[in-house]
Design a protein around this motif. Structure first.
Motif, mmCIF file in Angstrom:
data_model
loop_
_atom_site.group_PDB
_atom_site.id
_atom_site.type_symbol
_atom_site.label_atom_id
_atom_site.label_comp_id
_atom_site.label_asym_id
_atom_site.label_seq_id
_atom_site.Cartn_x
_atom_site.Cartn_y
_atom_site.Cartn_z
ATOM 1 N N MET A 1 -10.362 18.892 11.738
ATOM 2 C CA MET A 1 -10.081 17.605 11.087
ATOM 3 C C MET A 1 -8.582 17.496 10.831
ATOM 4 S SD MET A 1 -11.965 15.011 10.050
ATOM 5 C CE MET A 1 -13.563 15.782 9.719
ATOM 6 N N GLN A 2 -7.970 16.410 11.335
ATOM 7 C CA GLN A 2 -6.524 16.251 11.198
ATOM 8 C C GLN A 2 -6.111 15.445 9.974
ATOM 9 O OE1 GLN A 2 -6.161 15.210 15.742
ATOM 10 N NE2 GLN A 2 -4.119 15.319 14.876
ATOM 11 N N VAL A 3 -6.989 14.574 9.490
ATOM 12 C CA VAL A 3 -6.626 13.657 8.412
ATOM 13 C C VAL A 3 -7.448 13.964 7.168
ATOM 14 C CG1 VAL A 3 -6.464 11.250 7.704
ATOM 15 C CG2 VAL A 3 -6.045 11.876 10.100
ATOM 16 N N HIS A 4 -6.756 14.132 6.051
ATOM 17 C CA HIS A 4 -7.433 14.416 4.788
ATOM 18 C C HIS A 4 -6.919 13.465 3.714
ATOM 19 C CE1 HIS A 4 -7.789 18.223 7.022
ATOM 20 N NE2 HIS A 4 -8.931 18.346 6.384
ATOM 21 N N ILE A 5 -7.840 12.786 3.048
ATOM 22 C CA ILE A 5 -7.514 11.958 1.894
ATOM 23 C C ILE A 5 -7.759 12.837 0.669
ATOM 24 C CG2 ILE A 5 -8.114 9.882 0.595
ATOM 25 C CD1 ILE A 5 -9.123 8.701 3.284
ATOM 26 N N VAL A 6 -6.692 13.165 -0.041
ATOM 27 C CA VAL A 6 -6.747 14.214 -1.065
ATOM 28 C C VAL A 6 -6.477 13.651 -2.453
ATOM 29 C CG1 VAL A 6 -5.696 16.369 -1.870
ATOM 30 C CG2 VAL A 6 -6.041 15.992 0.584
ATOM 31 N N GLY A 7 -7.320 14.017 -3.401
ATOM 32 C CA GLY A 7 -7.069 13.680 -4.800
ATOM 33 C C GLY A 7 -6.045 14.637 -5.378
ATOM 34 N N ALA A 8 -4.954 14.093 -5.878
ATOM 35 C CA ALA A 8 -3.858 14.921 -6.390
ATOM 36 C C ALA A 8 -4.113 15.433 -7.801
ATOM 37 C CB ALA A 8 -2.553 14.127 -6.376
ATOM 38 N N GLY A 9 -5.134 14.881 -8.470
ATOM 39 C CA GLY A 9 -5.336 15.217 -9.872
ATOM 40 C C GLY A 9 -4.526 14.288 -10.761
ATOM 41 N N PRO A 10 -4.568 14.485 -12.065
ATOM 42 C CA PRO A 10 -3.981 13.544 -13.016
ATOM 43 C C PRO A 10 -2.473 13.660 -13.213
ATOM 44 C CG PRO A 10 -5.008 15.341 -14.187
ATOM 45 C CD PRO A 10 -5.344 15.550 -12.747
ATOM 46 N N GLY A 11 -1.871 14.726 -12.726
ATOM 47 C CA GLY A 11 -0.426 14.864 -12.908
ATOM 48 C C GLY A 11 0.048 16.293 -12.899
ATOM 49 N N ASP A 12 -0.568 17.136 -13.710
ATOM 50 C CA ASP A 12 -0.227 18.554 -13.717
ATOM 51 C C ASP A 12 -0.451 19.123 -12.318
ATOM 52 O OD1 ASP A 12 -0.120 21.314 -13.992
ATOM 53 O OD2 ASP A 12 -1.310 21.375 -15.824
ATOM 54 N N PRO A 13 0.589 19.674 -11.675
ATOM 55 C CA PRO A 13 0.423 20.188 -10.313
ATOM 56 C C PRO A 13 -0.651 21.260 -10.191
ATOM 57 C CG PRO A 13 2.745 20.009 -10.861
ATOM 58 C CD PRO A 13 1.985 19.758 -12.127
ATOM 59 N N ALA A 33 1.114 8.390 -2.923
ATOM 60 C CA ALA A 33 1.242 7.202 -3.757
ATOM 61 C C ALA A 33 2.375 7.429 -4.755
ATOM 62 C CB ALA A 33 -0.072 6.919 -4.483
ATOM 63 N N GLY A 34 3.554 7.056 -4.373
ATOM 64 C CA GLY A 34 4.754 7.423 -5.122
ATOM 65 C C GLY A 34 4.856 6.847 -6.508
ATOM 66 N N SER A 35 4.167 5.744 -6.770
ATOM 67 C CA SER A 35 4.255 5.137 -8.099
ATOM 68 C C SER A 35 3.399 5.870 -9.122
ATOM 69 C CB SER A 35 3.805 3.673 -8.034
ATOM 70 O OG SER A 35 2.472 3.577 -7.573
ATOM 71 N N LEU A 36 2.524 6.791 -8.657
ATOM 72 C CA LEU A 36 1.586 7.447 -9.548
ATOM 73 C C LEU A 36 1.538 8.962 -9.421
ATOM 74 C CD1 LEU A 36 -1.345 4.906 -9.072
ATOM 75 C CD2 LEU A 36 0.086 5.129 -11.110
ATOM 76 N N VAL A 37 1.660 9.480 -8.220
ATOM 77 C CA VAL A 37 1.545 10.923 -7.989
ATOM 78 C C VAL A 37 2.783 11.642 -8.520
ATOM 79 C CG1 VAL A 37 1.487 12.714 -6.199
ATOM 80 C CG2 VAL A 37 -0.005 10.716 -6.010
ATOM 81 N N ILE A 51 7.481 13.223 5.042
ATOM 82 C CA ILE A 51 6.938 12.708 3.784
ATOM 83 C C ILE A 51 7.218 11.208 3.660
ATOM 84 C CG2 ILE A 51 7.018 12.874 1.272
ATOM 85 C CD1 ILE A 51 7.762 15.815 1.600
ATOM 86 N N HIS A 52 6.170 10.449 3.359
ATOM 87 C CA HIS A 52 6.281 9.001 3.203
ATOM 88 C C HIS A 52 5.795 8.595 1.818
ATOM 89 C CE1 HIS A 52 6.787 8.217 7.610
ATOM 90 N NE2 HIS A 52 6.103 9.341 7.681
ATOM 91 N N ASN A 53 6.563 7.746 1.158
ATOM 92 C CA ASN A 53 6.161 7.193 -0.137
ATOM 93 C C ASN A 53 5.481 5.852 0.132
ATOM 94 O OD1 ASN A 53 5.930 6.036 -2.657
ATOM 95 N ND2 ASN A 53 8.012 6.510 -3.302
ATOM 96 N N SER A 54 4.176 5.780 -0.138
ATOM 97 C CA SER A 54 3.426 4.570 0.202
ATOM 98 C C SER A 54 3.623 3.434 -0.785
ATOM 99 C CB SER A 54 1.932 4.887 0.317
ATOM 100 O OG SER A 54 1.408 5.264 -0.941
ATOM 101 N N ALA A 55 4.392 3.663 -1.852
ATOM 102 C CA ALA A 55 4.586 2.615 -2.871
ATOM 103 C C ALA A 55 5.173 1.352 -2.263
ATOM 104 C CB ALA A 55 5.484 3.131 -3.992
ATOM 105 N N SER A 56 5.990 1.506 -1.232
ATOM 106 C CA SER A 56 6.628 0.343 -0.598
ATOM 107 C C SER A 56 6.028 0.013 0.762
ATOM 108 C CB SER A 56 8.135 0.610 -0.444
ATOM 109 O OG SER A 56 8.350 1.754 0.376
#
Length: 253
Positions: A1-13, A33-37, A51-56
Protein backbone atom coordinates in the motif's frame (compact mmCIF):
# COMPACT_ATOMS: atom_id res chain seq x y z
CA UNK A 1 0.00 0.00 0.00
CA UNK A 2 1.51 3.31 -1.11
CA UNK A 3 -1.01 5.79 0.29
CA UNK A 4 -1.90 6.13 3.96
CA UNK A 5 -4.34 8.59 5.51
CA UNK A 6 -2.96 8.94 9.03
CA UNK A 7 -4.43 10.42 12.19
CA UNK A 8 -1.77 12.61 13.75
CA UNK A 9 -3.40 12.68 17.18
CA UNK A 10 -4.37 15.81 19.12
CA UNK A 11 -1.01 17.57 19.15
CA UNK A 12 1.48 15.87 21.43
CA UNK A 13 3.87 14.11 19.00
CA UNK A 14 3.94 11.08 21.31
CA UNK A 15 0.20 10.61 20.86
CA UNK A 16 0.44 9.55 17.24
CA UNK A 17 0.07 5.76 17.02
CA UNK A 18 3.16 3.62 16.57
CA UNK A 19 1.92 2.63 13.13
CA UNK A 20 1.27 6.24 12.19
CA UNK A 21 4.76 7.25 13.34
CA UNK A 22 6.38 4.42 11.38
CA UNK A 23 4.54 5.36 8.19
CA UNK A 24 5.44 9.02 8.69
CA UNK A 25 9.10 8.10 9.11
CA UNK A 26 9.05 5.98 5.94
CA UNK A 27 7.05 8.32 3.71
CA UNK A 28 8.54 9.78 0.54
CA UNK A 29 5.75 12.38 0.34
CA UNK A 30 3.89 13.95 3.27
CA UNK A 31 0.81 16.14 2.89
CA UNK A 32 -0.17 17.57 6.26
CA UNK A 33 -3.01 19.79 7.48
CA UNK A 34 -0.78 22.71 8.37
CA UNK A 35 -3.41 24.80 10.12
CA UNK A 36 -3.98 22.07 12.73
CA UNK A 37 -1.23 19.44 12.82
CA UNK A 38 1.63 20.10 15.22
CA UNK A 39 4.67 20.84 13.01
CA UNK A 40 6.84 18.97 15.55
CA UNK A 41 5.53 15.76 13.96
CA UNK A 42 7.38 16.65 10.77
CA UNK A 43 10.68 16.09 12.54
CA UNK A 44 9.90 12.38 12.09
CA UNK A 45 10.17 12.76 8.32
CA UNK A 46 13.19 11.20 6.70
CA UNK A 47 15.82 13.31 4.99
CA UNK A 48 14.70 14.22 1.50
CA UNK A 49 10.99 13.64 2.08
CA UNK A 50 8.75 15.90 0.03
CA UNK A 51 6.48 17.87 2.38
CA UNK A 52 3.33 19.77 1.40
CA UNK A 53 1.20 21.99 3.63
CA UNK A 54 -2.40 21.42 2.54
CA UNK A 55 -3.69 24.54 4.32
CA UNK A 56 -3.33 26.49 1.06
CA UNK A 57 -4.14 23.61 -1.30
CA UNK A 58 -7.41 22.67 -3.01
CA UNK A 59 -8.78 19.13 -3.16
CA UNK A 60 -7.67 18.66 -6.81
CA UNK A 61 -4.18 19.84 -5.88
CA UNK A 62 -3.95 17.35 -3.00
CA UNK A 63 -5.13 14.50 -5.22
CA UNK A 64 -2.69 15.53 -7.97
CA UNK A 65 0.26 15.34 -5.56
CA UNK A 66 -0.84 11.88 -4.40
CA UNK A 67 -1.38 10.66 -7.96
CA UNK A 68 2.03 11.89 -9.11
CA UNK A 69 3.70 10.23 -6.15
CA UNK A 70 1.96 6.91 -6.81
CA UNK A 71 2.96 7.04 -10.46
CA UNK A 72 6.56 7.58 -9.34
CA UNK A 73 6.27 4.57 -7.00
CA UNK A 74 6.62 6.74 -3.90
CA UNK A 75 4.90 6.24 -0.54
CA UNK A 76 2.50 8.94 0.65
CA UNK A 77 1.20 9.95 4.07
CA UNK A 78 -1.80 12.27 4.18
CA UNK A 79 -1.53 13.55 7.74
CA UNK A 80 -4.71 14.76 9.45
CA UNK A 81 -5.16 16.10 12.95
CA UNK A 82 -6.76 13.93 15.65
CA UNK A 83 -8.64 11.04 14.10
CA UNK A 84 -9.30 11.68 10.41
CA UNK A 85 -12.84 10.27 10.61
CA UNK A 86 -14.05 13.19 12.74
CA UNK A 87 -14.34 16.47 10.80
CA UNK A 88 -11.34 15.41 8.74
CA UNK A 89 -12.90 16.02 5.30
CA UNK A 90 -11.37 12.73 4.16
CA UNK A 91 -14.44 11.21 2.51
CA UNK A 92 -14.11 13.47 -0.51
CA UNK A 93 -10.41 12.60 -0.74
CA UNK A 94 -11.10 8.87 -0.53
CA UNK A 95 -13.85 9.13 -3.14
CA UNK A 96 -11.49 10.97 -5.50
CA UNK A 97 -8.79 8.33 -4.98
CA UNK A 98 -11.35 5.57 -5.60
CA UNK A 99 -12.29 7.15 -8.93
CA UNK A 100 -8.65 7.12 -9.95
CA UNK A 101 -8.18 3.53 -8.84
CA UNK A 102 -5.62 4.52 -6.20
CA UNK A 103 -5.66 2.20 -3.20
CA UNK A 104 -5.17 3.61 0.29
CA UNK A 105 -5.28 2.71 3.98
CA UNK A 106 -6.70 4.75 6.86
CA UNK A 107 -4.77 4.73 10.14
CA UNK A 108 -6.86 6.00 13.08
CA UNK A 109 -5.59 8.49 15.62
CA UNK A 110 -6.38 9.86 19.07
CA UNK A 111 -9.14 12.43 18.69
CA UNK A 112 -8.98 15.79 20.42
CA UNK A 113 -12.20 15.07 22.31
CA UNK A 114 -10.39 12.20 24.02
CA UNK A 115 -7.30 14.30 24.70
CA UNK A 116 -9.66 16.86 26.19
CA UNK A 117 -11.04 14.26 28.61
CA UNK A 118 -7.47 13.42 29.61
CA UNK A 119 -6.66 17.10 30.16
CA UNK A 120 -9.76 17.49 32.32
CA UNK A 121 -9.03 14.21 34.14
CA UNK A 122 -12.65 13.40 33.49
CA UNK A 123 -14.61 10.32 32.47
CA UNK A 124 -17.43 11.27 30.09
CA UNK A 125 -19.66 8.29 30.97
CA UNK A 126 -20.40 8.22 34.70
CA UNK A 127 -23.01 5.76 36.02
CA UNK A 128 -26.25 7.47 36.88
CA UNK A 129 -25.14 10.74 35.24
CA UNK A 130 -24.48 10.14 31.53
CA UNK A 131 -23.86 7.03 29.47
CA UNK A 132 -23.81 8.79 26.10
CA UNK A 133 -21.30 11.09 24.42
CA UNK A 134 -22.51 13.30 21.58
CA UNK A 135 -19.84 14.57 19.21
CA UNK A 136 -21.14 17.53 17.28
CA UNK A 137 -20.61 21.11 16.15
CA UNK A 138 -22.63 24.29 15.98
CA UNK A 139 -23.98 25.36 12.63
CA UNK A 140 -21.75 27.83 10.84
CA UNK A 141 -20.79 28.02 7.18
CA UNK A 142 -21.23 24.24 7.16
CA UNK A 143 -24.95 23.54 7.67
CA UNK A 144 -26.23 21.08 10.29
CA UNK A 145 -29.38 18.99 9.76
CA UNK A 146 -32.35 20.35 11.73
CA UNK A 147 -32.59 17.22 13.89
CA UNK A 148 -28.89 17.55 14.83
CA UNK A 149 -28.83 21.19 15.86
CA UNK A 150 -27.59 21.90 19.38
CA UNK A 151 -31.05 22.80 20.66
CA UNK A 152 -32.39 19.39 19.59
CA UNK A 153 -29.40 17.43 20.90
CA UNK A 154 -29.52 19.22 24.25
CA UNK A 155 -32.78 17.44 25.02
CA UNK A 156 -30.79 14.25 25.68
CA UNK A 157 -28.89 15.88 28.59
CA UNK A 158 -25.91 13.70 27.61
CA UNK A 159 -22.24 14.63 27.61
CA UNK A 160 -21.58 16.82 24.59
CA UNK A 161 -18.21 17.45 22.94
CA UNK A 162 -18.61 20.39 20.61
CA UNK A 163 -15.99 20.90 17.90
CA UNK A 164 -15.29 23.94 15.74
CA UNK A 165 -17.64 26.27 17.62
CA UNK A 166 -15.65 28.34 20.09
CA UNK A 167 -16.01 31.50 17.97
CA UNK A 168 -19.79 31.14 18.32
CA UNK A 169 -19.83 30.44 22.07
CA UNK A 170 -22.61 32.97 22.81
CA UNK A 171 -24.87 31.19 20.35
CA UNK A 172 -23.80 27.74 21.58
CA UNK A 173 -24.77 28.64 25.15
CA UNK A 174 -28.13 30.08 24.08
CA UNK A 175 -28.99 26.97 22.06
CA UNK A 176 -28.00 24.57 24.84
CA UNK A 177 -30.07 26.40 27.44
CA UNK A 178 -33.01 26.68 25.04
CA UNK A 179 -32.73 22.93 24.45
CA UNK A 180 -33.04 22.08 28.13
CA UNK A 181 -29.67 22.28 29.88
CA UNK A 182 -30.00 24.27 33.14
CA UNK A 183 -27.90 27.45 33.32
CA UNK A 184 -25.96 25.79 36.14
CA UNK A 185 -24.77 22.94 33.91
CA UNK A 186 -20.96 22.61 34.09
CA UNK A 187 -18.99 23.44 30.98
CA UNK A 188 -15.27 23.20 30.24
CA UNK A 189 -13.27 24.64 27.39
CA UNK A 190 -9.91 23.14 26.57
CA UNK A 191 -7.64 24.83 24.08
CA UNK A 192 -4.96 22.73 22.37
CA UNK A 193 -5.37 19.64 24.52
CA UNK A 194 -2.03 17.79 24.91
CA UNK A 195 0.03 20.69 23.49
CA UNK A 196 2.56 22.49 25.74
CA UNK A 197 0.34 25.59 25.65
CA UNK A 198 -2.80 23.69 26.70
CA UNK A 199 -5.35 25.93 28.44
CA UNK A 200 -8.42 24.93 30.49
CA UNK A 201 -11.35 27.09 31.57
CA UNK A 202 -14.20 25.69 33.71
CA UNK A 203 -17.48 27.43 34.43
CA UNK A 204 -21.25 26.98 33.99
CA UNK A 205 -23.39 27.76 30.97
CA UNK A 206 -24.43 30.94 32.75
CA UNK A 207 -20.88 32.20 33.36
CA UNK A 208 -18.64 30.71 30.63
CA UNK A 209 -18.81 33.58 28.13
CA UNK A 210 -17.63 36.03 30.77
CA UNK A 211 -15.02 33.58 32.07
CA UNK A 212 -13.21 33.21 28.74
CA UNK A 213 -13.45 36.87 27.71
CA UNK A 214 -9.84 37.63 28.67
CA UNK A 215 -8.35 34.14 28.21
CA UNK A 216 -7.31 34.44 24.53
CA UNK A 217 -9.16 31.26 23.55
CA UNK A 218 -9.03 30.61 19.80
CA UNK A 219 -10.67 28.30 17.26
CA UNK A 220 -8.70 25.19 18.25
CA UNK A 221 -10.61 24.84 21.51
CA UNK A 222 -13.00 22.01 22.44
CA UNK A 223 -16.23 22.69 24.32
CA UNK A 224 -17.45 20.01 26.76
CA UNK A 225 -20.86 20.31 28.35
CA UNK A 226 -21.73 17.61 30.86
CA UNK A 227 -23.33 16.92 34.20
CA UNK A 228 -20.32 14.59 34.66
CA UNK A 229 -18.02 17.54 35.26
CA UNK A 230 -17.58 17.59 39.00
CA UNK A 231 -20.63 15.42 39.66
CA UNK A 232 -21.44 12.93 42.40
CA UNK A 233 -21.98 9.59 40.70
CA UNK A 234 -22.64 5.92 41.30
CA UNK A 235 -19.58 3.66 41.43
CA UNK A 236 -19.13 1.34 38.48
CA UNK A 237 -20.57 -2.13 39.00
CA UNK A 238 -17.58 -3.58 37.14
CA UNK A 239 -15.31 -3.26 40.19
CA UNK A 240 -17.90 -3.71 42.93
CA UNK A 241 -16.86 -6.56 45.30
CA UNK A 242 -20.24 -8.27 45.02
CA UNK A 243 -20.46 -8.01 41.21
CA UNK A 244 -19.73 -11.21 39.25
CA UNK A 245 -18.57 -11.27 35.63
CA UNK A 246 -16.68 -13.54 33.28
CA UNK A 247 -13.33 -12.91 34.96
CA UNK A 248 -14.28 -12.71 38.65
CA UNK A 249 -16.76 -14.27 41.06
CA UNK A 250 -18.38 -11.64 43.22
CA UNK A 251 -18.35 -11.78 47.01
CA UNK A 252 -21.99 -12.34 47.95
CA UNK A 253 -21.30 -12.47 51.69
Amino acid sequence: MQVHIVGAGPGDPELITRKGARLLEEADVIIYAGSLVNPALLTMAKTGAEIHNSASMTLPEVIAVIEQAVQADKSVVRLHTGDPAIYGAIQEQMDALDKKGIRYEVVPGVSSFLATAAALKQEYTLPGISQTVIITRNEGRTPVPEREKLRALAAHQATMCIFLSISMLDEVVRELIAGGYPETTPIAIVQRASWPEEKIVRATLQTIVEEIADKDIDRTAMIVVSHCLGADYELSRLYAPEFSHGFREGNQG
